[in-house]
Design a protein around this motif. Structure first.
Motif, PDB file in Angstrom:
ATOM      1  N   VAL A 124      70.199  19.972  72.005  1.00 22.20           N
ATOM      2  CA  VAL A 124      70.052  18.721  72.772  1.00 22.20           C
ATOM      3  C   VAL A 124      69.797  19.018  74.242  1.00 22.20           C
ATOM      4  O   VAL A 124      68.855  18.505  74.848  1.00 22.20           O
ATOM      5  CB  VAL A 124      71.295  17.833  72.599  1.00 22.20           C
ATOM      6  CG1 VAL A 124      71.204  16.619  73.521  1.00 22.20           C
ATOM      7  CG2 VAL A 124      71.427  17.385  71.147  1.00 22.20           C
ATOM      8  N   ASP A 125      70.632  19.875  74.838  1.00 25.75           N
ATOM      9  CA  ASP A 125      70.448  20.205  76.249  1.00 25.75           C
ATOM     10  C   ASP A 125      69.239  21.103  76.473  1.00 25.75           C
ATOM     11  O   ASP A 125      68.660  21.110  77.565  1.00 25.75           O
ATOM     12  CB  ASP A 125      71.703  20.873  76.818  1.00 25.75           C
ATOM     13  CG  ASP A 125      72.716  19.862  77.315  1.00 25.75           C
ATOM     14  OD1 ASP A 125      72.418  18.648  77.246  1.00 25.75           O
ATOM     15  OD2 ASP A 125      73.809  20.261  77.754  1.00 25.75           O
ATOM     16  N   THR A 126      68.852  21.878  75.461  1.00 26.52           N
ATOM     17  CA  THR A 126      67.626  22.662  75.606  1.00 26.52           C
ATOM     18  C   THR A 126      66.440  21.737  75.792  1.00 26.52           C
ATOM     19  O   THR A 126      65.605  21.936  76.671  1.00 26.52           O
ATOM     20  CB  THR A 126      67.417  23.576  74.378  1.00 26.52           C
ATOM     21  OG1 THR A 126      68.451  24.554  74.358  1.00 26.52           O
ATOM     22  CG2 THR A 126      66.072  24.276  74.441  1.00 26.52           C
ATOM     23  N   ARG A 127      66.368  20.704  74.949  1.00 30.80           N
ATOM     24  CA  ARG A 127      65.275  19.735  75.104  1.00 30.80           C
ATOM     25  C   ARG A 127      65.381  19.005  76.438  1.00 30.80           C
ATOM     26  O   ARG A 127      64.394  18.822  77.148  1.00 30.80           O
ATOM     27  CB  ARG A 127      65.312  18.720  73.966  1.00 30.80           C
ATOM     28  CG  ARG A 127      64.905  19.273  72.611  1.00 30.80           C
ATOM     29  CD  ARG A 127      64.814  18.150  71.582  1.00 30.80           C
ATOM     30  NE  ARG A 127      64.448  18.657  70.259  1.00 30.80           N
ATOM     31  CZ  ARG A 127      65.315  19.020  69.331  1.00 30.80           C
ATOM     32  NH1 ARG A 127      66.625  18.933  69.566  1.00 30.80           N
ATOM     33  NH2 ARG A 127      64.906  19.454  68.151  1.00 30.80           N
ATOM     34  N   ALA A 128      66.598  18.582  76.777  1.00 29.48           N
ATOM     35  CA  ALA A 128      66.762  17.737  77.964  1.00 29.48           C
ATOM     36  C   ALA A 128      66.661  18.529  79.262  1.00 29.48           C
ATOM     37  O   ALA A 128      65.943  18.123  80.183  1.00 29.48           O
ATOM     38  CB  ALA A 128      68.115  17.027  77.894  1.00 29.48           C
ATOM     39  N   LEU A 129      67.357  19.661  79.352  1.00 28.87           N
ATOM     40  CA  LEU A 129      67.439  20.387  80.619  1.00 28.87           C
ATOM     41  C   LEU A 129      66.334  21.425  80.773  1.00 28.87           C
ATOM     42  O   LEU A 129      65.634  21.457  81.792  1.00 28.87           O
ATOM     43  CB  LEU A 129      68.812  21.057  80.745  1.00 28.87           C
ATOM     44  CG  LEU A 129      70.000  20.112  80.725  1.00 28.87           C
ATOM     45  CD1 LEU A 129      71.299  20.900  80.782  1.00 28.87           C
ATOM     46  CD2 LEU A 129      69.933  19.127  81.881  1.00 28.87           C
ATOM     47  N   LEU A 130      66.188  22.288  79.764  1.00 30.93           N
ATOM     48  CA  LEU A 130      65.121  23.271  79.828  1.00 30.93           C
ATOM     49  C   LEU A 130      63.768  22.579  79.856  1.00 30.93           C
ATOM     50  O   LEU A 130      62.872  22.944  80.627  1.00 30.93           O
ATOM     51  CB  LEU A 130      65.222  24.215  78.623  1.00 30.93           C
ATOM     52  CG  LEU A 130      64.285  25.416  78.584  1.00 30.93           C
ATOM     53  CD1 LEU A 130      64.525  26.336  79.770  1.00 30.93           C
ATOM     54  CD2 LEU A 130      64.460  26.179  77.279  1.00 30.93           C
ATOM     55  N   PRO A 143      63.621  25.097  67.168  1.00 35.90           N
ATOM     56  CA  PRO A 143      62.435  24.325  67.552  1.00 35.90           C
ATOM     57  C   PRO A 143      62.555  23.696  68.935  1.00 35.90           C
ATOM     58  O   PRO A 143      61.544  23.465  69.601  1.00 35.90           O
ATOM     59  CB  PRO A 143      62.347  23.251  66.463  1.00 35.90           C
ATOM     60  CG  PRO A 143      63.046  23.837  65.286  1.00 35.90           C
ATOM     61  CD  PRO A 143      64.151  24.686  65.853  1.00 35.90           C
ATOM     62  N   ALA A 144      63.781  23.433  69.382  1.00 36.91           N
ATOM     63  CA  ALA A 144      63.962  22.842  70.709  1.00 36.91           C
ATOM     64  C   ALA A 144      63.449  23.769  71.800  1.00 36.91           C
ATOM     65  O   ALA A 144      62.961  23.305  72.845  1.00 36.91           O
ATOM     66  CB  ALA A 144      65.440  22.522  70.945  1.00 36.91           C
ATOM     67  N   ALA A 145      63.554  25.090  71.601  1.00 37.72           N
ATOM     68  CA  ALA A 145      63.066  26.025  72.605  1.00 37.72           C
ATOM     69  C   ALA A 145      61.544  25.943  72.716  1.00 37.72           C
ATOM     70  O   ALA A 145      60.986  25.981  73.825  1.00 37.72           O
ATOM     71  CB  ALA A 145      63.502  27.443  72.251  1.00 37.72           C
ATOM     72  N   PHE A 146      60.861  25.841  71.584  1.00 36.59           N
ATOM     73  CA  PHE A 146      59.402  25.682  71.605  1.00 36.59           C
ATOM     74  C   PHE A 146      59.017  24.384  72.297  1.00 36.59           C
ATOM     75  O   PHE A 146      58.112  24.347  73.133  1.00 36.59           O
ATOM     76  CB  PHE A 146      58.844  25.721  70.186  1.00 36.59           C
ATOM     77  CG  PHE A 146      57.377  25.403  70.105  1.00 36.59           C
ATOM     78  CD1 PHE A 146      56.431  26.326  70.535  1.00 36.59           C
ATOM     79  CD2 PHE A 146      56.943  24.179  69.613  1.00 36.59           C
ATOM     80  CE1 PHE A 146      55.073  26.024  70.466  1.00 36.59           C
ATOM     81  CE2 PHE A 146      55.596  23.867  69.544  1.00 36.59           C
ATOM     82  CZ  PHE A 146      54.652  24.798  69.973  1.00 36.59           C
ATOM     83  N   GLU A 147      59.706  23.309  71.951  1.00 39.91           N
ATOM     84  CA  GLU A 147      59.387  22.020  72.556  1.00 39.91           C
ATOM     85  C   GLU A 147      59.593  22.053  74.064  1.00 39.91           C
ATOM     86  O   GLU A 147      58.796  21.490  74.831  1.00 39.91           O
ATOM     87  CB  GLU A 147      60.239  20.931  71.918  1.00 39.91           C
ATOM     88  CG  GLU A 147      59.926  20.690  70.445  1.00 39.91           C
ATOM     89  CD  GLU A 147      60.962  19.806  69.763  1.00 39.91           C
ATOM     90  OE1 GLU A 147      61.707  19.120  70.490  1.00 39.91           O
ATOM     91  OE2 GLU A 147      61.022  19.813  68.519  1.00 39.91           O
ATOM     92  N   ALA A 148      60.669  22.710  74.511  1.00 42.43           N
ATOM     93  CA  ALA A 148      60.928  22.799  75.947  1.00 42.43           C
ATOM     94  C   ALA A 148      59.847  23.616  76.631  1.00 42.43           C
ATOM     95  O   ALA A 148      59.381  23.257  77.730  1.00 42.43           O
ATOM     96  CB  ALA A 148      62.299  23.418  76.200  1.00 42.43           C
ATOM     97  N   TRP A 149      59.424  24.731  76.024  1.00 38.47           N
ATOM     98  CA  TRP A 149      58.352  25.550  76.590  1.00 38.47           C
ATOM     99  C   TRP A 149      57.060  24.744  76.728  1.00 38.47           C
ATOM    100  O   TRP A 149      56.353  24.848  77.733  1.00 38.47           O
ATOM    101  CB  TRP A 149      58.135  26.773  75.704  1.00 38.47           C
ATOM    102  CG  TRP A 149      57.007  27.670  76.120  1.00 38.47           C
ATOM    103  CD1 TRP A 149      56.959  28.507  77.192  1.00 38.47           C
ATOM    104  CD2 TRP A 149      55.762  27.828  75.428  1.00 38.47           C
ATOM    105  NE1 TRP A 149      55.752  29.179  77.212  1.00 38.47           N
ATOM    106  CE2 TRP A 149      55.006  28.792  76.146  1.00 38.47           C
ATOM    107  CE3 TRP A 149      55.214  27.257  74.272  1.00 38.47           C
ATOM    108  CZ2 TRP A 149      53.722  29.189  75.742  1.00 38.47           C
ATOM    109  CZ3 TRP A 149      53.944  27.657  73.867  1.00 38.47           C
ATOM    110  CH2 TRP A 149      53.215  28.598  74.595  1.00 38.47           C
TER     111      TRP A 149
END
Length: 341
Positions: free
Chosen positions: A220-226, A297-303
């Motif tokens: 959740v925070d990866t998507r929001a913050l990263l 997948p959140a890491a990819f989305e954040a990138w």
């Protein structure tokens, strides 16, 4: 240095700094310090011992080997660094301003404790990794505290150190004058200019690789913050990186060329298609994440927010769709955004 390597380095360097500042302002000093500690500890565990051997430092006295490692490895990444050897048991490393990781005005937002977490994560663990419990690091000054650089020395004590003694803060002592003539040098045969150019980009890339692999934030925070930090950095750095890459014009095709140029500078194999007011970019695999699977997948989305931010600065009337295919390819589609209601 090739323009693509400079652009990748600038973009990912800012991404790392932006994420730390995002954590400081939105999650507080404690979580920002914990992130920096984990980031540098993981980098240390992955890079330190192989790096010593690659740089030919693994047979030196431990204090000297550590100081020379930080001097050479950071220089390879484009970081301003100095070195001085006082004895086999005491050797200095200094990072004069401007600080690479806290470049420009961003240094004003970094708490002392967050900067110190870097030293606890890496510098203080060198003795543990080397099997030398007497080796510690003494920090004599931090730039974020107003000192003229981050500096300190590795020192081999007469006794084993407790865990909380491996990094000690003792402002006041000053590193001897830096003499480039006595500093270690890379073998130009092993490190030709083209290899040095590529290392500058990979240096910044490695910090982002480690960032997306860390599980501190959770999805959740990866998507929001990263993702938030990535989007802001993409917007802020687009013009600078587009100038470096000599990308001109607006629209899907110029932006696809922008994405492709950055991806090639990262070492990706890239295919571009454009026409009829649309464009697509395919990365054959995703080198940045190689060896990190399984990746949330959140890491990819954040990138991907980096590129959505860049596109917002390039032409806010366009939209970017991104996907990872089952075989590992990454595909970007650039097209006009749907008309509003």
């Amino acid at each position: 240095m090739p323009a693509g390597h400079r652009a990748v380095s600038a973009l990912y360097q800012a991404f790392l700094t932006g994420l730390v500042l995002t954590l400081v302002t939105r999650r507080g000093e404690d979580q920002a310090a914990e992130f920096v500690f984990r980031l540098f500890r993981r980098q240390h565990l992955e890079k330190f011992q192989p790096g010593l051997a690659k740089l030919g430092l693994d047979r030196l006295p431990h204090a000297v080997a550590c100081a020379q490692y930080h001097y050479l490895s950071n220089q390879l990444g484009g970081v301003k660094t100095e070195y001085a050897r006082e004895s086999d048991r005491k050797a200095w490393v200094r990072y004069p301003p401007p600080r690479w990781i806290w470049y420009g005005a961003s240094i004003c937002g970094i708490p002392s404790r967050v900067n110190a977490a870097m030293l606890h994560g890496w510098h203080g663990h060198n003795g543990v990794t080397l099997g030398n419990p007497r080796l510690g690091f003494v920090c004599a000054g931090q730039t974020v505290d107003g000192h003229p650089g981050l500096e300190g020395y590795y020192f081999e004590h007469e006794r084993d150190l407790a865990p909380d003694e491996r990094v000690r803060f003792a402002p006041g002592e000053t590193m001897p004058a830096f003499d480039p003539a006595t500093a270690p040098r890379l073998d130009p045969v092993d490190w030709p200019p083209e290899r040095l150019d590529a290392v500058v980009a990979r240096y910044a890339m490695e910090y982002v690789r480690t960032t997306v692999a860390l599980e501190l934030l959770g999805p959740v925070d990866t998507r929001a913050l990263l993702g938030h930090a990535a989007r802001l950095i993409g917007m802020q750095l687009h013009d600078e990186t587009a100038r470096l890459l000599e990308i001109e014009g607006r629209g899907p095709e110029p932006f696809a060329r922008y994405l492709a140029a950055l991806a090639r500078a990262q070492g990706e194999t890239v295919e571009v298609e454009a026409g009829s007011g649309r464009a697509s970019v395919r990365l054959r695999g995703w080198r940045l994440a190689r060896g990190l699977e399984p990746l949330d997948p959140a890491a990819f989305e954040a990138w991907c927010e980096l590129w959505r931010g860049a596109l917002a600065a390039h032409d806010r009337r366009l939209r970017l769709e991104a996907a990872r295919e089952p075989g590992g390819d990454v595909v970007f589609h650039v097209a006009p955004a749907p008309a509003g209601p």
